[in-house]
Design a protein around this motif. Structure first.
Motif, PDB file in Angstrom:
ATOM      1  N   MET A 144      15.892 -18.038  -2.207  1.00 12.64           N
ATOM      2  CA  MET A 144      15.648 -18.926  -3.343  1.00 12.64           C
ATOM      3  C   MET A 144      16.399 -20.250  -3.237  1.00 12.64           C
ATOM      4  SD  MET A 144      17.802 -17.185  -6.463  1.00 12.64           S
ATOM      5  CE  MET A 144      17.520 -18.501  -7.615  1.00 12.64           C
ATOM      6  N   LEU A 145      17.593 -20.243  -2.673  1.00 12.83           N
ATOM      7  CA  LEU A 145      18.372 -21.473  -2.618  1.00 12.83           C
ATOM      8  C   LEU A 145      17.866 -22.454  -1.567  1.00 12.83           C
ATOM      9  CD1 LEU A 145      21.943 -20.102  -3.278  1.00 12.83           C
ATOM     10  CD2 LEU A 145      20.330 -21.159  -4.874  1.00 12.83           C
ATOM     11  N   ALA A 146      16.917 -22.033  -0.753  1.00 12.51           N
ATOM     12  CA  ALA A 146      16.301 -22.959   0.203  1.00 12.51           C
ATOM     13  C   ALA A 146      15.359 -23.929  -0.505  1.00 12.51           C
ATOM     14  CB  ALA A 146      15.536 -22.179   1.273  1.00 12.51           C
ATOM     15  N   VAL A 147      14.890 -23.574  -1.685  1.00 14.77           N
ATOM     16  CA  VAL A 147      13.960 -24.422  -2.425  1.00 14.77           C
ATOM     17  C   VAL A 147      14.745 -25.554  -3.076  1.00 14.77           C
ATOM     18  CG1 VAL A 147      12.275 -24.509  -4.304  1.00 14.77           C
ATOM     19  CG2 VAL A 147      12.450 -22.467  -2.874  1.00 14.77           C
ATOM     20  N   PRO A 148      14.416 -26.801  -2.746  1.00  8.15           N
ATOM     21  CA  PRO A 148      15.116 -27.920  -3.375  1.00  8.15           C
ATOM     22  C   PRO A 148      14.994 -27.849  -4.901  1.00  8.15           C
ATOM     23  CG  PRO A 148      13.792 -28.684  -1.535  1.00  8.15           C
ATOM     24  CD  PRO A 148      13.420 -27.240  -1.777  1.00  8.15           C
ATOM     25  N   GLY A 149      16.132 -27.945  -5.569  1.00 12.39           N
ATOM     26  CA  GLY A 149      16.149 -27.901  -7.023  1.00 12.39           C
ATOM     27  C   GLY A 149      16.406 -26.530  -7.605  1.00 12.39           C
ATOM     28  N   GLU A 202       0.811  -1.212   0.000  1.00 13.33           N
ATOM     29  CA  GLU A 202       0.000   0.000   0.000  1.00 13.33           C
ATOM     30  C   GLU A 202       0.841   1.256   0.000  1.00 13.33           C
ATOM     31  OE1 GLU A 202      -3.243   0.312   2.712  1.00 13.33           O
ATOM     32  OE2 GLU A 202      -3.556  -1.847   2.740  1.00 13.33           O
ATOM     33  N   ASN A 203       1.972   1.234   0.689  1.00 13.93           N
ATOM     34  CA  ASN A 203       2.711   2.469   0.905  1.00 13.93           C
ATOM     35  C   ASN A 203       4.139   2.478   0.367  1.00 13.93           C
ATOM     36  OD1 ASN A 203       0.522   3.558   2.381  1.00 13.93           O
ATOM     37  ND2 ASN A 203       1.157   2.358   4.154  1.00 13.93           N
ATOM     38  N   GLN A 204       4.556   1.397  -0.272  1.00 13.43           N
ATOM     39  CA  GLN A 204       5.936   1.346  -0.735  1.00 13.43           C
ATOM     40  C   GLN A 204       6.044   0.428  -1.945  1.00 13.43           C
ATOM     41  OE1 GLN A 204       7.327  -0.114   2.984  1.00 13.43           O
ATOM     42  NE2 GLN A 204       7.522  -2.201   2.255  1.00 13.43           N
ATOM     43  N   PRO A 205       7.006   0.675  -2.810  1.00 13.18           N
ATOM     44  CA  PRO A 205       7.211  -0.203  -3.960  1.00 13.18           C
ATOM     45  C   PRO A 205       8.015  -1.444  -3.571  1.00 13.18           C
ATOM     46  CG  PRO A 205       8.762   1.588  -4.029  1.00 13.18           C
ATOM     47  CD  PRO A 205       7.851   1.854  -2.855  1.00 13.18           C
ATOM     48  N   PHE A 206       8.005  -2.445  -4.425  1.00 11.47           N
ATOM     49  CA  PHE A 206       8.881  -3.595  -4.290  1.00 11.47           C
ATOM     50  C   PHE A 206      10.292  -3.055  -4.457  1.00 11.47           C
ATOM     51  CE2 PHE A 206      11.168  -7.330  -5.675  1.00 11.47           C
ATOM     52  CZ  PHE A 206      10.546  -8.392  -5.041  1.00 11.47           C
ATOM     53  N   TYR A 260      13.759  -7.637  -2.966  1.00 11.00           N
ATOM     54  CA  TYR A 260      14.475  -8.450  -3.943  1.00 11.00           C
ATOM     55  C   TYR A 260      15.626  -9.208  -3.283  1.00 11.00           C
ATOM     56  CZ  TYR A 260      16.993  -9.911  -8.076  1.00 11.00           C
ATOM     57  OH  TYR A 260      17.618 -10.666  -9.021  1.00 11.00           O
ATOM     58  N   GLY A 261      16.360  -8.549  -2.392  1.00  9.41           N
ATOM     59  CA  GLY A 261      17.459  -9.208  -1.690  1.00  9.41           C
ATOM     60  C   GLY A 261      16.985 -10.398  -0.877  1.00  9.41           C
ATOM     61  N   ALA A 262      15.850 -10.251  -0.221  1.00 11.41           N
ATOM     62  CA  ALA A 262      15.285 -11.370   0.551  1.00 11.41           C
ATOM     63  C   ALA A 262      14.913 -12.509  -0.381  1.00 11.41           C
ATOM     64  CB  ALA A 262      14.065 -10.904   1.338  1.00 11.41           C
ATOM     65  N   ASN A 310      18.582 -23.043  -8.147  1.00 14.83           N
ATOM     66  CA  ASN A 310      20.002 -22.722  -8.190  1.00 14.83           C
ATOM     67  C   ASN A 310      20.154 -21.252  -8.564  1.00 14.83           C
ATOM     68  OD1 ASN A 310      20.346 -22.394 -11.158  1.00 14.83           O
ATOM     69  ND2 ASN A 310      19.753 -24.551 -11.161  1.00 14.83           N
ATOM     70  N   PRO A 311      21.364 -20.713  -8.537  1.00 10.67           N
ATOM     71  CA  PRO A 311      21.541 -19.286  -8.826  1.00 10.67           C
ATOM     72  C   PRO A 311      21.064 -18.864 -10.222  1.00 10.67           C
ATOM     73  CG  PRO A 311      23.468 -20.125  -7.713  1.00 10.67           C
ATOM     74  CD  PRO A 311      22.610 -21.317  -8.043  1.00 10.67           C
ATOM     75  N   GLU A 312      20.878 -19.812 -11.127  1.00 11.69           N
ATOM     76  CA  GLU A 312      20.407 -19.495 -12.477  1.00 11.69           C
ATOM     77  C   GLU A 312      18.881 -19.527 -12.599  1.00 11.69           C
ATOM     78  OE1 GLU A 312      22.648 -18.502 -14.762  1.00 11.69           O
ATOM     79  OE2 GLU A 312      24.043 -18.705 -13.080  1.00 11.69           O
ATOM     80  N   THR A 313      18.186 -19.943 -11.549  1.00 10.29           N
ATOM     81  CA  THR A 313      16.721 -20.018 -11.590  1.00 10.29           C
ATOM     82  C   THR A 313      16.152 -18.604 -11.731  1.00 10.29           C
ATOM     83  OG1 THR A 313      16.764 -21.981 -10.178  1.00 10.29           O
ATOM     84  CG2 THR A 313      14.667 -20.807 -10.367  1.00 10.29           C
ATOM     85  N   PRO A 314      15.315 -18.364 -12.742  1.00 16.17           N
ATOM     86  CA  PRO A 314      14.743 -17.023 -12.917  1.00 16.17           C
ATOM     87  C   PRO A 314      13.879 -16.607 -11.731  1.00 16.17           C
ATOM     88  CG  PRO A 314      14.413 -18.350 -14.881  1.00 16.17           C
ATOM     89  CD  PRO A 314      14.919 -19.277 -13.807  1.00 16.17           C
ATOM     90  N   LEU A 315      13.966 -15.327 -11.369  1.00 17.96           N
ATOM     91  CA  LEU A 315      13.157 -14.746 -10.300  1.00 17.96           C
ATOM     92  C   LEU A 315      12.177 -13.754 -10.900  1.00 17.96           C
ATOM     93  CD1 LEU A 315      15.885 -13.930  -7.640  1.00 17.96           C
ATOM     94  CD2 LEU A 315      14.263 -15.814  -7.616  1.00 17.96           C
ATOM     95  N   GLY A 316      11.004 -13.702 -10.320  1.00 17.37           N
ATOM     96  CA  GLY A 316      10.011 -12.732 -10.744  1.00 17.37           C
ATOM     97  C   GLY A 316       9.252 -12.226  -9.548  1.00 17.37           C
TER      98      GLY A 316
END
Length: 99
Positions: free
Chosen positions: A67-72, A51-55, A60-62, A74-80
């Motif tokens: 992301m690497l906690a998810v089994p499977g 409501e009061n701030q942008p992403f 993004y840092g979080a 890796n650093p190349e997995t696309p983020l959105g």
């Protein structure tokens, strides 16, 4: 907003979420090749209702750290991210889709 199937994620047959037993981290969007146990992760994403701030870089840092906690994944997995921001326009809320 684009819906699957999408050429960028042609192998993503299922979209769900992932979290550990402590519910930290919780990944909102996980695109995978199959269920219940994926062979490959196609993308990861976050859904934010702001409501009061942008992403921002903190969000993004979080996402990058978690992301690497998810089994499977890796650093190349696309983020959105899927961001819904409340705005003062005629069709509120205004949805903003980013990658």
């Amino acid at each position: 907003m684009r819906l699957l199937p999408d050429d960028r994620f042609a192998q993503a047959e299922i979209v769900g979420g992932w979290w550990n037993r402590q519910n930290n981290p919780a990944i909102d969007l996980v695109g995978a090749d199959r269920e219940p146990v994926a062979r490959s992760i196609q993308f990861l994403g976050s859904i934010k209702w702001l409501e009061n701030q942008p992403f921002d870089s903190h969000d993004y840092g979080a996402q990058v750290r978690h992301m690497l906690a998810v089994p499977g994944a890796n650093p190349e997995t696309p983020l959105g991210r899927r961001i819904t921001q409340w705005c003062h326009c005629r069709s509120s809320p205004c949805g903003v889709l980013g990658t």
